[in-house]
Design a protein around this motif. Structure first.
Motif, PDB file in Angstrom:
ATOM      1  N   GLY A 103     -89.720   8.322  54.306  1.00  0.00           N
ATOM      2  CA  GLY A 103     -88.716   9.295  54.731  1.00  0.00           C
ATOM      3  C   GLY A 103     -89.246  10.692  54.516  1.00  0.00           C
ATOM      4  O   GLY A 103     -90.409  10.884  54.164  1.00  0.00           O
ATOM      5  N   ASP A 104     -88.370  11.681  54.692  1.00  0.00           N
ATOM      6  CA  ASP A 104     -88.816  13.080  54.581  1.00  0.00           C
ATOM      7  C   ASP A 104     -88.011  13.878  53.555  1.00  0.00           C
ATOM      8  O   ASP A 104     -87.874  15.078  53.686  1.00  0.00           O
ATOM      9  CB  ASP A 104     -88.767  13.754  55.940  1.00  0.00           C
ATOM     10  CG  ASP A 104     -87.360  13.860  56.499  1.00  0.00           C
ATOM     11  OD1 ASP A 104     -86.382  13.543  55.784  1.00  0.00           O
ATOM     12  OD2 ASP A 104     -87.223  14.273  57.669  1.00  0.00           O
ATOM     13  N   TYR A 105     -87.462  13.208  52.571  1.00  0.00           N
ATOM     14  CA  TYR A 105     -86.676  13.809  51.493  1.00  0.00           C
ATOM     15  C   TYR A 105     -85.264  14.213  51.918  1.00  0.00           C
ATOM     16  O   TYR A 105     -84.511  14.732  51.121  1.00  0.00           O
ATOM     17  CB  TYR A 105     -87.378  15.052  50.893  1.00  0.00           C
ATOM     18  CG  TYR A 105     -88.626  14.736  50.130  1.00  0.00           C
ATOM     19  CD1 TYR A 105     -88.572  14.389  48.793  1.00  0.00           C
ATOM     20  CD2 TYR A 105     -89.867  14.783  50.748  1.00  0.00           C
ATOM     21  CE1 TYR A 105     -89.715  14.103  48.077  1.00  0.00           C
ATOM     22  CE2 TYR A 105     -91.025  14.500  50.044  1.00  0.00           C
ATOM     23  CZ  TYR A 105     -90.940  14.165  48.714  1.00  0.00           C
ATOM     24  OH  TYR A 105     -92.077  13.882  48.013  1.00  0.00           O
ATOM     25  N   SER A 106     -84.872  13.969  53.147  1.00  0.00           N
ATOM     26  CA  SER A 106     -83.551  14.395  53.629  1.00  0.00           C
ATOM     27  C   SER A 106     -82.511  13.283  53.503  1.00  0.00           C
ATOM     28  O   SER A 106     -82.844  12.095  53.414  1.00  0.00           O
ATOM     29  CB  SER A 106     -83.631  14.833  55.096  1.00  0.00           C
ATOM     30  OG  SER A 106     -83.844  13.711  55.943  1.00  0.00           O
ATOM     31  N   TYR A 107     -81.250  13.688  53.528  1.00  0.00           N
ATOM     32  CA  TYR A 107     -80.110  12.774  53.519  1.00  0.00           C
ATOM     33  C   TYR A 107     -80.237  11.788  54.686  1.00  0.00           C
ATOM     34  O   TYR A 107     -80.090  10.575  54.518  1.00  0.00           O
ATOM     35  CB  TYR A 107     -78.825  13.601  53.625  1.00  0.00           C
ATOM     36  CG  TYR A 107     -77.558  12.809  53.692  1.00  0.00           C
ATOM     37  CD1 TYR A 107     -76.867  12.480  52.529  1.00  0.00           C
ATOM     38  CD2 TYR A 107     -77.030  12.415  54.913  1.00  0.00           C
ATOM     39  CE1 TYR A 107     -75.678  11.763  52.584  1.00  0.00           C
ATOM     40  CE2 TYR A 107     -75.847  11.696  54.979  1.00  0.00           C
ATOM     41  CZ  TYR A 107     -75.175  11.372  53.816  1.00  0.00           C
ATOM     42  OH  TYR A 107     -74.008  10.664  53.882  1.00  0.00           O
ATOM     43  N   GLU A 108     -80.548  12.325  55.859  1.00  0.00           N
ATOM     44  CA  GLU A 108     -80.649  11.498  57.074  1.00  0.00           C
ATOM     45  C   GLU A 108     -81.761  10.465  56.968  1.00  0.00           C
ATOM     46  O   GLU A 108     -81.605   9.339  57.426  1.00  0.00           O
ATOM     47  CB  GLU A 108     -80.856  12.389  58.305  1.00  0.00           C
ATOM     48  CG  GLU A 108     -79.672  13.267  58.651  1.00  0.00           C
ATOM     49  CD  GLU A 108     -79.548  14.528  57.772  1.00  0.00           C
ATOM     50  OE1 GLU A 108     -78.481  15.155  57.793  1.00  0.00           O
ATOM     51  OE2 GLU A 108     -80.520  14.871  57.059  1.00  0.00           O
ATOM     52  N   SER A 109     -82.882  10.847  56.370  1.00  0.00           N
ATOM     53  CA  SER A 109     -83.973   9.868  56.273  1.00  0.00           C
ATOM     54  C   SER A 109     -83.638   8.780  55.253  1.00  0.00           C
ATOM     55  O   SER A 109     -84.125   7.659  55.376  1.00  0.00           O
ATOM     56  CB  SER A 109     -85.307  10.541  55.953  1.00  0.00           C
ATOM     57  OG  SER A 109     -85.370  10.980  54.623  1.00  0.00           O
TER      58      SER A 109
ATOM     59  N   SER B 247     -86.253  11.236  46.661  1.00  0.00           N
ATOM     60  CA  SER B 247     -85.474  12.433  46.336  1.00  0.00           C
ATOM     61  C   SER B 247     -84.006  12.045  46.188  1.00  0.00           C
ATOM     62  O   SER B 247     -83.572  11.013  46.707  1.00  0.00           O
ATOM     63  CB  SER B 247     -85.616  13.496  47.437  1.00  0.00           C
ATOM     64  OG  SER B 247     -84.878  13.130  48.590  1.00  0.00           O
TER      65      SER B 247
ATOM     66  N   MET C 293     -81.544  13.561  47.603  1.00  0.00           N
ATOM     67  CA  MET C 293     -80.893  13.626  48.919  1.00  0.00           C
ATOM     68  C   MET C 293     -81.095  12.316  49.687  1.00  0.00           C
ATOM     69  O   MET C 293     -80.166  11.826  50.333  1.00  0.00           O
ATOM     70  CB  MET C 293     -81.413  14.806  49.734  1.00  0.00           C
ATOM     71  CG  MET C 293     -80.869  16.145  49.261  1.00  0.00           C
ATOM     72  SD  MET C 293     -79.057  16.236  49.130  1.00  0.00           S
ATOM     73  CE  MET C 293     -78.543  15.998  50.818  1.00  0.00           C
ATOM     74  N   MET C 294     -82.282  11.744  49.620  1.00  0.00           N
ATOM     75  CA  MET C 294     -82.513  10.458  50.276  1.00  0.00           C
ATOM     76  C   MET C 294     -81.650   9.368  49.640  1.00  0.00           C
ATOM     77  O   MET C 294     -81.084   8.529  50.342  1.00  0.00           O
ATOM     78  CB  MET C 294     -83.989  10.065  50.203  1.00  0.00           C
ATOM     79  CG  MET C 294     -84.882  10.896  51.100  1.00  0.00           C
ATOM     80  SD  MET C 294     -86.614  10.401  50.984  1.00  0.00           S
ATOM     81  CE  MET C 294     -86.561   8.828  51.840  1.00  0.00           C
TER      82      MET C 294
ATOM     83  N   GLY D 278     -78.070   9.686  50.900  1.00  0.00           N
ATOM     84  CA  GLY D 278     -77.944   9.184  52.264  1.00  0.00           C
ATOM     85  C   GLY D 278     -77.944   7.666  52.304  1.00  0.00           C
ATOM     86  O   GLY D 278     -77.120   7.045  52.986  1.00  0.00           O
TER      87      GLY D 278
ATOM     88  N   ASP E 230     -85.028  14.408  41.201  1.00  0.00           N
ATOM     89  CA  ASP E 230     -84.783  15.845  41.338  1.00  0.00           C
ATOM     90  C   ASP E 230     -83.678  16.331  40.415  1.00  0.00           C
ATOM     91  O   ASP E 230     -83.793  17.387  39.835  1.00  0.00           O
ATOM     92  CB  ASP E 230     -84.479  16.304  42.767  1.00  0.00           C
ATOM     93  CG  ASP E 230     -85.656  16.111  43.706  1.00  0.00           C
ATOM     94  OD1 ASP E 230     -86.804  16.213  43.227  1.00  0.00           O
ATOM     95  OD2 ASP E 230     -85.433  15.842  44.893  1.00  0.00           O
TER      96      ASP E 230
END
Length: 151
Positions: free
Chosen positions: A29-35, A58, A60-61, A64, A87
């Motif tokens: 993933g890319d550390y985002s909620y969406e990923s 992360s 955020m991941m 999500g 984090d």
């Protein structure tokens, strides 16, 4: 390309899981909620997961993935699926999540980065440095403690 932080996190997680005989699958993933949502969707296309925990790169991941588990798959956290992040972000501490995470010393890291930058700006020949900062494990309600006799 993965960042140094991502590589080190993955190395640490893999090492500890292997040390305890735990098998795992990696979904990037890319550390985002969406990923985080997308990663859990890829691992559980239309069924309950065959695994018991998610370790996200992360917070955020993790949030999500946790929301996808709760709302799309109707899983109970942590009874059906536990979640861990990295984090220590404020949103992860809220009542809706209470994520188990590794909190980083952001202030100390930021101060060190600024000092290193200023040193480099005043002396271009200043050697590169590598500093390691310890994280703090924060146990939340997104995980469960498992002992020799089970949860």
């Amino acid at each position: 390309a993965a960042s140094t932080v991502a590589i080190e996190r993955m190395r640490g997680v893999r090492s500890e899981l292997a040390r305890h005989g735990v098998t795992f699958t990696v979904e990037r993933g890319d550390y985002s909620y969406e990923s985080g949502q997308a990663a859990l969707a890829a691992l559980t296309p239309k069924r309950r997961p065959a695994f018991s925990a998610v370790v996200a790169a992360s917070d955020m991941m993790a949030l999500g993935a946790m929301d996808r588990a709760r709302y799309a798959l109707r899983l109970r956290v942590p009874k059906d699926l536990a979640f861990f992040g990295f984090d220590g972000i404020r949103a992860a501490r809220g009542d809706g999540y209470r994520l188990t995470t590794v909190r980083q010393p952001i202030r100390a890291m930021s101060e060190a980065a600024a000092a290193l930058l200023l040193n480099r700006m005043s002396d271009a020949g200043h050697p590169a440095e590598r500093r390691v900062f310890p994280g703090e494990l924060v146990i939340g309600s997104s995980s469960r403690v498992v002992g020799p006799r089970g949860p």
